[in-house]
Design a protein around this motif. Structure first.
Motif, PDB file in Angstrom:
ATOM      1  N   ALA C 104     -21.796  19.768  21.811  1.00 43.67           N
ATOM      2  CA  ALA C 104     -21.692  21.253  22.913  1.00 43.67           C
ATOM      3  C   ALA C 104     -20.681  22.222  22.333  1.00 43.67           C
ATOM      4  O   ALA C 104     -20.884  23.763  23.144  1.00 43.67           O
ATOM      5  CB  ALA C 104     -21.692  20.700  24.611  1.00 43.67           C
ATOM      6  N   VAL C 105     -19.734  22.094  21.720  1.00 42.24           N
ATOM      7  CA  VAL C 105     -18.796  22.887  21.704  1.00 42.24           C
ATOM      8  C   VAL C 105     -18.671  22.990  19.790  1.00 42.24           C
ATOM      9  O   VAL C 105     -18.001  23.375  19.479  1.00 42.24           O
ATOM     10  CB  VAL C 105     -17.761  22.142  21.684  1.00 42.24           C
ATOM     11  N   ILE C 106     -19.584  22.306  19.173  1.00 45.09           N
ATOM     12  CA  ILE C 106     -19.470  22.875  17.763  1.00 45.09           C
ATOM     13  C   ILE C 106     -21.114  24.124  17.391  1.00 45.09           C
ATOM     14  O   ILE C 106     -22.259  24.034  17.725  1.00 45.09           O
ATOM     15  CB  ILE C 106     -20.074  21.670  16.111  1.00 45.09           C
ATOM     16  N   ASP C 107     -20.480  25.219  17.167  1.00 48.06           N
ATOM     17  CA  ASP C 107     -21.268  26.042  16.080  1.00 48.06           C
ATOM     18  C   ASP C 107     -22.166  25.766  14.577  1.00 48.06           C
ATOM     19  O   ASP C 107     -21.465  25.721  13.582  1.00 48.06           O
ATOM     20  CB  ASP C 107     -20.397  27.397  15.604  1.00 48.06           C
ATOM     21  N   MET C 108     -23.432  24.851  15.329  1.00 48.30           N
ATOM     22  CA  MET C 108     -23.991  24.653  14.369  1.00 48.30           C
ATOM     23  C   MET C 108     -23.900  25.521  13.560  1.00 48.30           C
ATOM     24  O   MET C 108     -24.364  25.212  11.455  1.00 48.30           O
ATOM     25  CB  MET C 108     -25.750  23.637  14.477  1.00 48.30           C
ATOM     26  N   GLU C 109     -24.337  26.507  13.359  1.00 46.81           N
ATOM     27  CA  GLU C 109     -24.790  27.733  12.188  1.00 46.81           C
ATOM     28  C   GLU C 109     -23.316  27.591  11.048  1.00 46.81           C
ATOM     29  O   GLU C 109     -23.571  27.429  10.499  1.00 46.81           O
ATOM     30  CB  GLU C 109     -24.781  29.219  12.554  1.00 46.81           C
ATOM     31  N   ARG C 110     -22.564  28.312  11.901  1.00 45.74           N
ATOM     32  CA  ARG C 110     -21.251  27.999  11.252  1.00 45.74           C
ATOM     33  C   ARG C 110     -20.579  26.959  10.263  1.00 45.74           C
ATOM     34  O   ARG C 110     -20.369  26.493   8.901  1.00 45.74           O
ATOM     35  CB  ARG C 110     -19.340  27.920  11.658  1.00 45.74           C
ATOM     36  N   LEU C 111     -20.953  25.839  10.712  1.00 39.28           N
ATOM     37  CA  LEU C 111     -20.897  24.186  10.057  1.00 39.28           C
ATOM     38  C   LEU C 111     -21.933  23.679   8.801  1.00 39.28           C
ATOM     39  O   LEU C 111     -21.392  23.500   7.593  1.00 39.28           O
ATOM     40  CB  LEU C 111     -21.104  23.043  11.020  1.00 39.28           C
ATOM     41  N   GLY C 112     -22.528  25.301   9.023  1.00 31.12           N
ATOM     42  CA  GLY C 112     -23.681  24.561   7.919  1.00 31.12           C
ATOM     43  C   GLY C 112     -24.727  24.009   7.530  1.00 31.12           C
ATOM     44  O   GLY C 112     -23.905  22.347   8.539  1.00 31.12           O
ATOM     45  N   GLU C 113     -25.369  23.167   6.701  1.00 28.01           N
ATOM     46  CA  GLU C 113     -26.149  21.928   6.515  1.00 28.01           C
ATOM     47  C   GLU C 113     -25.083  20.904   6.111  1.00 28.01           C
ATOM     48  O   GLU C 113     -24.935  20.593   4.857  1.00 28.01           O
ATOM     49  CB  GLU C 113     -27.343  21.666   5.556  1.00 28.01           C
ATOM     50  N   ARG C 114     -24.057  20.681   6.763  1.00 27.90           N
ATOM     51  CA  ARG C 114     -23.058  19.097   6.792  1.00 27.90           C
ATOM     52  C   ARG C 114     -23.367  18.434   7.979  1.00 27.90           C
ATOM     53  O   ARG C 114     -23.412  18.858   9.185  1.00 27.90           O
ATOM     54  CB  ARG C 114     -21.937  20.138   6.608  1.00 27.90           C
ATOM     55  N   THR C 115     -22.767  17.025   8.064  1.00 25.90           N
ATOM     56  CA  THR C 115     -22.460  16.651   9.445  1.00 25.90           C
ATOM     57  C   THR C 115     -21.299  16.322   8.936  1.00 25.90           C
ATOM     58  O   THR C 115     -20.121  15.425   8.598  1.00 25.90           O
ATOM     59  CB  THR C 115     -23.125  15.964   8.584  1.00 25.90           C
ATOM     60  N   LEU C 116     -20.835  16.550  10.334  1.00 23.00           N
ATOM     61  CA  LEU C 116     -19.513  15.103  10.761  1.00 23.00           C
ATOM     62  C   LEU C 116     -19.310  13.754  11.420  1.00 23.00           C
ATOM     63  O   LEU C 116     -20.433  14.330  12.667  1.00 23.00           O
ATOM     64  CB  LEU C 116     -18.344  17.035  11.970  1.00 23.00           C
ATOM     65  N   LEU C 117     -19.383  13.241  11.005  1.00 25.01           N
ATOM     66  CA  LEU C 117     -18.878  11.638  11.912  1.00 25.01           C
ATOM     67  C   LEU C 117     -17.814  11.470  12.537  1.00 25.01           C
ATOM     68  O   LEU C 117     -17.048  11.415  11.553  1.00 25.01           O
ATOM     69  CB  LEU C 117     -19.836  11.013  10.603  1.00 25.01           C
TER      70      LEU C 117
END
Lengths: 247, 247, 247, 247, 247, 247
Positions: C104-117
């Motif tokens: 809910a607090v991650i901007d998925m666009e800024r992260l790009g095609e990566r996964t935080l685990l």
């Protein structure tokens, strides 16, 4: 240390191997197959070829070899349940050992992006099934590689050395070669040795079953394994010669 | 054979252990727990007691000990997926080794029909996690047995001997003690040695990663392991003393 | 409603949090890691990065975050068996809650095609492990995002808001903040609240353990959670400051 | 806040439930069964009795209730694969919610050492399947308990209160009751409310799908759920009356 | 052989089918769906389309059809546990039979690289669930294929023939058509017959439950099945006509 | 119908069996074992005894028999992966057929509360492995029952009749007995017949692989199977006699 033949269940001397023989080609559709007999232990070994390597191995131009090992249900006096859902630790340990031992003598470049799949299915288990599997699988692998060269699949056999394996153990304080079940089940120390053709070691796995063992006991066991493995390798070569003279 | 200290990534001499330390009691609800550090390798070891033995062990008045081992996901630079559905062969092999090594020094009669459950969760993996697990788990086990005696659960500690483990290997033809990852990943031979308090052997597992090894190389490696294991055992005793002086 | 401090096991006032502290960086190979302590509850949180997203997410230029949660075997007085084959409903529920709260607090666009685990491994479980996991994982996530910016992997931190979580409950009719196990196990109502930095709600999960609860009781519980979460967020910021001043 | 009926796909007012109806007894061999319809969502609910309780519950003279939930493969426009090997987190979460909600109104002493097994198989999924499952399963449970009393298995019905559940959500900033899929898929906040017969709460689960929500928005949603749940409970009673007048 | 109607539980003559009826379209989101009733046996059949074929079938321009079969938990007097982890042999046998029977009448070229997925979920099990599944699934399949043509997905229906199935058995030495549970559970021979539209056979599976059966008994059973299957096929056509006249 | 021998790959007449032979006792630790050869198909059959029955069978004084079937990895030109995690539908179907066929000739009262476990591991698969398994397993079972009587475990053999099985099929419109792979893979109809010693039927399973088949074709196939099965039963008796004369 005085040793007397009457120690062994079947009258063997401490440094004597069990009778070794090979039945060739029970599985006519496999690339190669055989049953290896060491005393009452018998293992069905077969080799298949797959035209690709595991995903993590792709693109390097190198081959792979993997091994599977199972006790068939009727191989022991008490029926073995088949392993479904998950493999036991023992089974995984043994098939990893077989695979590692045989990969050590395969030139993966010559094999190219292909996988050699070894299957060792124990038909009769009187101890020493992992070492018999290795010794037998090497023979089947040699046969398979020759076929691949004959069939023109490979230019040159990727098998670069011979491999044989045997168990040695301390039973009632005495070092014995090639234990059968009656000996193995009461051994204080159990040592499996995998050796290459020049007498050097590929794997050594020793476990204190009862009490710790000393460096000198370890040496005594290795001293016993060495000539045993030389004899086994000779037996492998003879099994091959007999097979070739027939086919 | 000339050996120079500059061979090792972290400047150690070939026969030098990595720094060893222990953080006591991170898991306050377990019977005993600690984090063992050997260099950058860190393992969380804990011991729990269960008031019964596995089904096949029942009715003999004897205890049991079993061990579980896992790499925590964040323990390596590349995240480790948790093992669900089935354990890898590597994991099973390691937890079987830990269990066998520690069972060898437990008097199962003194323990009675109870099970000691060892958990080794690797927090940071820089090679040598299986040997660090054994060395750390022995310390946690010692602590757990003392607590059980203090609590009146057991009359006498079932722990009858000390256990420590270390890896040795041949890297660029040189025998090195206690390999870190940078060394382990290019070792030609990898040997794990588990030793009891009197210097005798409990387990020895050697694998040719590159080329076969000779008996004399095996001896060279064992000669290196022996004093290393003596030092480790001293470090175990010191860790215990420091802990006792605090609590 | 009269409330007296003696109601609580550890002498806290009803609206008082348990002591909160953070141990930074126990897993040196992870992108970020910490142990979060709230009273006797302790959770090891770590963050790893994977350079891809799940299959169903591919090709949208958006990142992903997922979380895993486990009780380590020694984390409770009675040893927890590891979950093999299948995860319990409780475990799945908790790891889904952690994942949703942090996504809910991650901007998925800024992260790009990566996964935080995210991995949350409970070391010591004295109730409130799911809320401690969220509160701790947010701190580790913040640290991880800063590192990714420092390393030049990301241009800008994708973390857009703060997150903390706490439990509140009705025990003997009295609303209590941040229950420990002795309180949680006899609570009539159990409410977990996850809050964003501006005091608004991200998740609210309330369960009648004994009898149904009224709207006014729900409000009483939420009134208690709000200042508690503000304090927790301050504690998070302070833990970060202390860490930064060291490194 | 101005609200206009045209906001809703099917022309409902914001505070209006979807049409509710019940088809009784599709599974003639179950203790009780029904299909509950709320708009286009349809769930097949059945109740079975088992003459024992789970192992951990034995010997206390108390009963148990557990629930299973599944989406049938054809229940959604895109076929749902059946869950084999492991249940998804969503499925486990939902069946735990159904079980908890219904256990809250069962007198386990009256039930005795027996288990009531609830099965909710979704035939048509247009959102709100978990709340429809609870509302329908309560009706089936009521019917099952009456049968057990009639059959003389139980002296008195163990069902001590009524239960119904509904979803409410914020869609385009507007609070809506009983969302269908077209609304649910774009809701900013999703709140499931389970209520007992006296209007008090049994479960409340709210999730911010898009942005955090404020306490006042939460209250607005709960204000909408309350009369909705009263209407649903009336509909449950009416469904029962119609069924009774037929049989 | 003299046969008297009083032999049958429900008063049927030996050669009489159970009442057959169809409820259309219970799953509004599936491509087609129905409940087929034969006496007290009821099966929910649905058909979904997937725009691809299994991996091993790719690139040939041919379609595929597969079937799944389950007993819903409440379908029998004693609740059926759902099959997780692994399917029973019975379930696999039945779904393979359904799939084979229906694939026999699909023109895979007309279907193209698409898969038709059949689901048969038994709602009420009074014997004959596998034959009812085939008979019902054929109707649903016919409906699905017509829809695909109407929707322009397919140019021509790939369904090239009719299929129906029935069980026959020897009970107390007497040949009976379409056994219910009370008959099936004491049948000496159980024979399932799947037939195509022209009266020829697609599948025949006969099992001696008590004693071996002779060729003449087999013929007697097949003689009974033939007119039964003709009637069933007529009932299928009638069910379709009634449905069409409504929609 | 004119039939010419040249139709068959190996020059057999349509009504001719493949060469049948038996190798006795390859698994010395099993109660009984043999390899059955029918042409190039070879199956390793073994029988073990367990001193108990499955849970659901307890307390009735009756025995049980169950069968397992596997293709060994090297049994086919393309290696078969071992079935882990779950058995294929084909494997389950076959082992259920073997079990049913042999249970039909066991007097469960004479056997008492014991289980006979049959294992059929295919060594070489050239079609007809399920029927060869049944024919071979019956011989092994006969041998096992005789041993149990000799050992005094049973007073009387529980085996009350002979069993053999064979496949027949329509290939290019012609009925052929005992198909090999080259024939089986292009058969329009495949029929497996299991027969008891008096010529009556135990199991009949026919499948239209290409087009439906008529009653008269079914009869033609059964007419071919009958004398084939008589010959097989004679071959079984002869194999037994030869074995007995040796041992």
């Amino acid at each position: 240390m005085s040793q007397s033949p009457e120690h062994r269940t079947d009258g063997r001397r401490p440094e004597q191997l069990r009778p070794f023989s090979v039945t060739w080609n029970p599985m006519g559709f496999a690339l190669s197959s055989l049953v290896v007999h060491t005393g009452r232990t018998a293992v069905l070994c077969s080799v298949c070829l797959e035209g690709k390597v595991p995903r993590w191995r792709k693109g390097e131009g190198l081959g792979w070899l993997s091994a599977e090992y199972r006790l068939l249900p009727g191989s022991t006096p008490q029926r073995q349940s088949r392993e479904l859902m998950k493999l036991s630790g023992r089974t995984q340990e043994i098939q990893r050992l077989i695979g590692r031992s045989l990969r050590a003598v395969i030139d993966m470049e010559r094999l190219g992006e292909r996988t050699l799949l070894i299957d060792c299915d124990v038909i009769q288990a009187d101890a020493g099934t992992r070492t018999a599997s290795i010794t037998g699988a090497w023979l089947a692998l040699d046969q398979a590689c020759r076929s691949l060269v004959e069939q023109g699949v490979l230019e040159q056999s990727p098998l670069v050395d011979q491999v044989a394996a045997v168990s040695v153990g301390l039973v009632d304080g005495q070092a014995l070669l090639d234990l059968d079940y009656s000996e193995d089940s009461r051994a204080e120390v159990d040592l499996n040795v995998v050796q290459a053709g020049d007498g050097r070691l590929l794997e050594i796995q020793g476990t204190a079953e009862g009490a710790p063992f000393s460096r000198s006991q370890l040496n005594e066991l290795l001293d016993l394994a060495e000539p045993g493995l030389s004899s086994l390798m000779q037996a492998q070569r003879q099994a091959f010669t007999e097979h070739s003279s027939v086919t």
